[in-house]
Motif scaffolding. Sequence first.
Motif, PDB file in Angstrom:
ATOM      1  N   ASP A 517       0.823  -1.208   0.000  1.00  0.00           N
ATOM      2  CA  ASP A 517       0.000   0.000   0.000  1.00  0.00           C
ATOM      3  C   ASP A 517       0.856   1.256   0.000  1.00  0.00           C
ATOM      4  O   ASP A 517       0.555   2.240  -0.695  1.00  0.00           O
ATOM      5  CB  ASP A 517      -0.919  -0.001   1.220  1.00  0.00           C
ATOM      6  CG  ASP A 517      -1.984  -1.081   1.138  1.00  0.00           C
ATOM      7  OD1 ASP A 517      -2.536  -1.458   2.198  1.00  0.00           O
ATOM      8  OD2 ASP A 517      -2.270  -1.551   0.016  1.00  0.00           O
ATOM      9  N   ILE A 518       1.927   1.227   0.772  1.00  0.00           N
ATOM     10  CA  ILE A 518       2.814   2.395   0.825  1.00  0.00           C
ATOM     11  C   ILE A 518       3.395   2.683  -0.551  1.00  0.00           C
ATOM     12  O   ILE A 518       3.426   3.828  -1.009  1.00  0.00           O
ATOM     13  CB  ILE A 518       3.934   2.155   1.859  1.00  0.00           C
ATOM     14  CG1 ILE A 518       3.350   2.121   3.281  1.00  0.00           C
ATOM     15  CG2 ILE A 518       5.019   3.231   1.749  1.00  0.00           C
ATOM     16  CD1 ILE A 518       4.363   1.725   4.342  1.00  0.00           C
ATOM     17  N   ILE A 519       3.863   1.651  -1.251  1.00  0.00           N
ATOM     18  CA  ILE A 519       4.469   1.848  -2.566  1.00  0.00           C
ATOM     19  C   ILE A 519       3.419   2.318  -3.571  1.00  0.00           C
ATOM     20  O   ILE A 519       3.660   3.221  -4.382  1.00  0.00           O
ATOM     21  CB  ILE A 519       5.138   0.544  -3.034  1.00  0.00           C
ATOM     22  CG1 ILE A 519       6.324   0.207  -2.115  1.00  0.00           C
ATOM     23  CG2 ILE A 519       5.603   0.653  -4.480  1.00  0.00           C
ATOM     24  CD1 ILE A 519       6.966  -1.125  -2.419  1.00  0.00           C
ATOM     25  N   ASP A 537      10.704   1.243  -6.875  1.00  0.00           N
ATOM     26  CA  ASP A 537       9.955   0.435  -5.921  1.00  0.00           C
ATOM     27  C   ASP A 537       8.803  -0.318  -6.573  1.00  0.00           C
ATOM     28  O   ASP A 537       8.272  -1.266  -5.995  1.00  0.00           O
ATOM     29  CB  ASP A 537       9.438   1.296  -4.764  1.00  0.00           C
ATOM     30  CG  ASP A 537       8.872   2.627  -5.240  1.00  0.00           C
ATOM     31  OD1 ASP A 537       8.723   2.778  -6.458  1.00  0.00           O
ATOM     32  OD2 ASP A 537       8.600   3.493  -4.398  1.00  0.00           O
ATOM     33  N   ILE A 538       8.373   0.113  -7.768  1.00  0.00           N
ATOM     34  CA  ILE A 538       7.360  -0.647  -8.501  1.00  0.00           C
ATOM     35  C   ILE A 538       8.017  -1.907  -9.032  1.00  0.00           C
ATOM     36  O   ILE A 538       8.962  -1.868  -9.808  1.00  0.00           O
ATOM     37  CB  ILE A 538       6.770   0.175  -9.656  1.00  0.00           C
ATOM     38  CG1 ILE A 538       6.130   1.466  -9.133  1.00  0.00           C
ATOM     39  CG2 ILE A 538       5.762  -0.660 -10.428  1.00  0.00           C
ATOM     40  CD1 ILE A 538       4.966   1.258  -8.210  1.00  0.00           C
ATOM     41  N   GLY A 539       7.472  -3.046  -8.627  1.00  0.00           N
ATOM     42  CA  GLY A 539       8.051  -4.310  -9.052  1.00  0.00           C
ATOM     43  C   GLY A 539       9.120  -4.837  -8.123  1.00  0.00           C
ATOM     44  O   GLY A 539       9.730  -5.872  -8.415  1.00  0.00           O
ATOM     45  N   ALA A 540       9.355  -4.127  -7.021  1.00  0.00           N
ATOM     46  CA  ALA A 540      10.326  -4.621  -6.045  1.00  0.00           C
ATOM     47  C   ALA A 540       9.816  -5.906  -5.411  1.00  0.00           C
ATOM     48  O   ALA A 540       8.602  -6.134  -5.292  1.00  0.00           O
ATOM     49  CB  ALA A 540      10.589  -3.567  -4.981  1.00  0.00           C
ATOM     50  N   GLY A 560       6.726 -11.752  -4.700  1.00  0.00           N
ATOM     51  CA  GLY A 560       7.487 -11.900  -5.934  1.00  0.00           C
ATOM     52  C   GLY A 560       8.932 -12.307  -5.734  1.00  0.00           C
ATOM     53  O   GLY A 560       9.741 -12.188  -6.666  1.00  0.00           O
ATOM     54  N   HIS A 561       9.281 -12.757  -4.563  1.00  0.00           N
ATOM     55  CA  HIS A 561      10.684 -13.048  -4.230  1.00  0.00           C
ATOM     56  C   HIS A 561      10.927 -14.553  -4.282  1.00  0.00           C
ATOM     57  O   HIS A 561      10.023 -15.352  -4.040  1.00  0.00           O
ATOM     58  CB  HIS A 561      10.988 -12.535  -2.822  1.00  0.00           C
ATOM     59  CG  HIS A 561      12.441 -12.269  -2.588  1.00  0.00           C
ATOM     60  ND1 HIS A 561      13.059 -11.111  -2.989  1.00  0.00           N
ATOM     61  CD2 HIS A 561      13.417 -13.020  -2.015  1.00  0.00           C
ATOM     62  CE1 HIS A 561      14.329 -11.141  -2.657  1.00  0.00           C
ATOM     63  NE2 HIS A 561      14.570 -12.299  -2.074  1.00  0.00           N
ATOM     64  N   PRO A 562      12.190 -14.974  -4.598  1.00  0.00           N
ATOM     65  CA  PRO A 562      12.489 -16.415  -4.572  1.00  0.00           C
ATOM     66  C   PRO A 562      12.255 -17.002  -3.186  1.00  0.00           C
ATOM     67  O   PRO A 562      12.517 -16.370  -2.161  1.00  0.00           O
ATOM     68  CB  PRO A 562      13.975 -16.481  -4.957  1.00  0.00           C
ATOM     69  CG  PRO A 562      14.244 -15.208  -5.683  1.00  0.00           C
ATOM     70  CD  PRO A 562      13.352 -14.183  -5.054  1.00  0.00           C
ATOM     71  N   ALA A 563      11.744 -18.227  -3.166  1.00  0.00           N
ATOM     72  CA  ALA A 563      11.497 -18.906  -1.903  1.00  0.00           C
ATOM     73  C   ALA A 563      12.815 -19.230  -1.208  1.00  0.00           C
ATOM     74  O   ALA A 563      13.821 -19.518  -1.865  1.00  0.00           O
ATOM     75  CB  ALA A 563      10.706 -20.186  -2.149  1.00  0.00           C
ATOM     76  N   PRO A 564      12.836 -19.196   0.120  1.00  0.00           N
ATOM     77  CA  PRO A 564      14.077 -19.519   0.845  1.00  0.00           C
ATOM     78  C   PRO A 564      14.357 -21.010   0.833  1.00  0.00           C
ATOM     79  O   PRO A 564      13.517 -21.826   0.441  1.00  0.00           O
ATOM     80  CB  PRO A 564      13.788 -19.002   2.255  1.00  0.00           C
ATOM     81  CG  PRO A 564      12.308 -19.098   2.393  1.00  0.00           C
ATOM     82  CD  PRO A 564      11.736 -18.826   1.032  1.00  0.00           C
ATOM     83  N   LEU A 584       5.790  -6.029  -5.248  1.00  0.00           N
ATOM     84  CA  LEU A 584       5.223  -4.863  -4.576  1.00  0.00           C
ATOM     85  C   LEU A 584       4.885  -3.776  -5.590  1.00  0.00           C
ATOM     86  O   LEU A 584       5.558  -3.614  -6.609  1.00  0.00           O
ATOM     87  CB  LEU A 584       6.225  -4.328  -3.552  1.00  0.00           C
ATOM     88  CG  LEU A 584       6.613  -5.290  -2.420  1.00  0.00           C
ATOM     89  CD1 LEU A 584       7.742  -4.699  -1.599  1.00  0.00           C
ATOM     90  CD2 LEU A 584       5.414  -5.602  -1.536  1.00  0.00           C
ATOM     91  N   GLY A 585       3.855  -3.027  -5.252  1.00  0.00           N
ATOM     92  CA  GLY A 585       3.475  -1.886  -6.077  1.00  0.00           C
ATOM     93  C   GLY A 585       2.452  -2.187  -7.136  1.00  0.00           C
ATOM     94  O   GLY A 585       1.982  -1.267  -7.811  1.00  0.00           O
ATOM     95  N   LEU A 586       2.087  -3.449  -7.302  1.00  0.00           N
ATOM     96  CA  LEU A 586       1.077  -3.785  -8.306  1.00  0.00           C
ATOM     97  C   LEU A 586      -0.336  -3.610  -7.776  1.00  0.00           C
ATOM     98  O   LEU A 586      -1.286  -3.454  -8.546  1.00  0.00           O
ATOM     99  CB  LEU A 586       1.291  -5.210  -8.818  1.00  0.00           C
ATOM    100  CG  LEU A 586       2.666  -5.468  -9.453  1.00  0.00           C
ATOM    101  CD1 LEU A 586       2.743  -6.873 -10.007  1.00  0.00           C
ATOM    102  CD2 LEU A 586       2.983  -4.454 -10.535  1.00  0.00           C
ATOM    103  N   GLY A 587      -0.492  -3.663  -6.429  1.00  0.00           N
ATOM    104  CA  GLY A 587      -1.724  -3.236  -5.790  1.00  0.00           C
ATOM    105  C   GLY A 587      -2.822  -4.270  -5.679  1.00  0.00           C
ATOM    106  O   GLY A 587      -3.115  -5.013  -6.616  1.00  0.00           O
ATOM    107  N   SER A 588      -3.458  -4.291  -4.474  1.00  0.00           N
ATOM    108  CA  SER A 588      -4.741  -4.962  -4.198  1.00  0.00           C
ATOM    109  C   SER A 588      -4.723  -6.457  -4.445  1.00  0.00           C
ATOM    110  O   SER A 588      -5.757  -7.054  -4.743  1.00  0.00           O
ATOM    111  CB  SER A 588      -5.861  -4.326  -5.032  1.00  0.00           C
ATOM    112  OG  SER A 588      -5.960  -2.943  -4.741  1.00  0.00           O
TER     113      SER A 588
END
Length: 793
Positions: A517-519, A537-540, A560-564, A584-588
């Motif tokens: 939401d912040i982004i 930050d869009i797509g982070a 959107g991050h690789p799994a640990p 992040l930043g794609l929203g909702s």
Amino acid sequence: MHTWGRRNTRQFTGARLDVSAAAGVLDRDGCVTHWSSGAQELLGYAPVEIIGRPVDDLLTAEGALRHRDGIPLHARVHLCPLQDTDRDCGFLLLLTAVPEAATDTLQDALLPQWIFEQQPLAVAICDLDARLLRGNEPMLGAGGFSEQEACGRRLTEILQGNAIEEVERRVLRVARTGKAEAAEPIVRLPGEAKAHAWAMDVFPLKDADGSVRAVGVAASDYSQQYDSRERIALISEARTRVGTSLDITGTAREFAELAVPRFADFVSVDLLEPVFQGELPAPVLPRDATALRTAAYRWAAGQSLDTVISATEAHAHPWSSPVARCLAEGRAVRHSTKDPEITGWLAEDPVQAALAETFGPHSLIAVPIRAQGVSLGAVLFVRYAASHEEAFGPDCTAISEDLVDRLAICLDNARRFTRERGIALALQRALLPRESAVHPAVETAARYLPAGDCGTQAGGDWFDVVPLPGARVGLVVGDVVGHGVNACATMGRLRTAVRTLADIDLPPEELLTHLDDIITHAAGEQGGEPTGEIPGDIGATCLYAVYDPVSGTCSLARAGHPAPVLIHPDGTSSVIDLPCGPPLGLGSLPFEAADVIVPEGGMLALFTDGLLTTRERDVDQGFSDLCGALALPAATLDALCDTVLDTLCPEPHADDVTLLLARPRVFDEDRLASWDLPGNPAVVADARRLVAEQLALWGLAEAGFVTQLVVSELVTNAMRHAGGPIRLRLIKGDTLICEVSDGSGVSPHLRRARVFDEAGRGLFMVAQFTQRWGTRYTRTGKTIWAEQVLHMP
């Protein structure tokens, strides 16, 4: 007599004729009257040479017997008085020689002369007025004089020059003081093309009384050693004087000041334009004109050449110039100014022709400045006859290459610093952890590897270790799109946001939702005209995990991050099956969390996609290689981090790489205590008692007063305002944590009570007596916690 002796020897029993006996007869005045053949053999005098001469002619000044050649002899001398009928008429002189001693003495006496004449050092003996008395062949041959021509003349009459005058002053000073001196004059002797360095000792020659009778001079030509020493000294000095700052022009200026006038009369350091911006230049192509800008120059005459040499504009060097050729060929070139190549170059380059007319040079060397296999520029060394009569030779080429090698290292450091300076400022603001976090719940180690050659392309990868209430810890790894200062600044902003959200103790999936939401809101609020660039930050991407050492459970969520990867105690690894939310930043769009139990001795690996993928490796292969690298033996987590990076990233990457390793710890049951309390106000006293007993078991009785005060207040608040099941828990780690959980979602607030208020002081006292306190929300209610520092004995 001899005839009588041979005829009548048999008349004497046992007698024999001995012609080897050394004997003589002296008259009453000490003059020789008779002389035997044995005496002639021993002393070298024939009878006609010695008869009639005083016996003193056979003695040295010290009274020792000496040979006709003047060499002292060791012999026993007997004087027997001779008498006639009534008075002494002379003496019988008997000489008994020791043949071996006499031979050794002769050789010993000749040794000093042999040393003087046959040694390779140039040796001379001067009188007290610095006049040459004697010189050996190396000394006379060096000056081109015979002994007859040089003897009796002062040193300055034989040779001329300031160095010879200094040697003569030293000889006179040694004659006066009697103290030896050493000197290293540079002397150009007759017939020599260049001056040579001499190591010279001037020492007194004293008699038995210690009086100076003459002065000795011993000298040796050590030009090769001197040149080597000067070369080593110059190169050694370059290591300390060049590169004291990380400024490109300052480093070039330091080099020019070092080389002039000791090595050359003129030095120019010219660099390719990208170097001034901190970039690595493209290769210089043959047959093309090369544009370089002068970073620094120095002329031995000290005059400014700014009217000829520009420090702000690049100068195009034609292919015929030695500068362009050394850059294209990657090696030093040496020329005489009479060479056809130089004549043609000066005809094409009016700037260099003007400099040549100013200097009057006779030789030059151009050396490329190479670092990391790339040419940064070139150094031009020039000598002219007014200062350096000797032209550059092959040894000078080697020296110049050694010097420029040092310059190349320093210039490359300055270039990299110029490039990294802006990035470093952004990274400082980004607040990346500077060292491994120390936390009772987890042991961590992390590595950040910027992208590009030599790690010059810092980007937006980041990580963090966040302490959370209840001895828990948050682990964060994120990746911002792009590289450079903007990516670094965005990374710092996201890290700060995560820290802020983690402080209110949100679950991982809710934290990512708020971060998204912040982004999204920040992207909508950006004003001004569009730049065509997508904000970093869009797509982070981000991965957030919360580990609880009490339960040994780790709650994770990712955007959107690789799994640990989970590394089991037996060394096997597996990728955690974790739902993947959108970047992040794609929203909702929702985020989901998963809980994983980390076994005792296990380990978590969090990373960015730069560790997995390269041009030659896809994601699946990257995960396989990562699991294999994590299984390699390592003494520490830091060592394992290095092993993983060395295995997966042996060469520079196009993307940043971040790796965070965490080895969680599970708290033993003896560090925990919990009680379920009924909703009866009377139980507050029981809670205080239970806490006091538990603290006594832990050896923390001194913390009892504060802890009972905190428990009393928090349990009372839960009884009055919350209801539902109440649970009291103590956690003993580096600090003592007291938690009271209830079924209400209403959080208490700290306020300042008025004088006559009957309530409102409890949380104020909790805040005053503990290090910190707070509230975290759970799926079934909330937990109020307070943490106090333990003073261990």
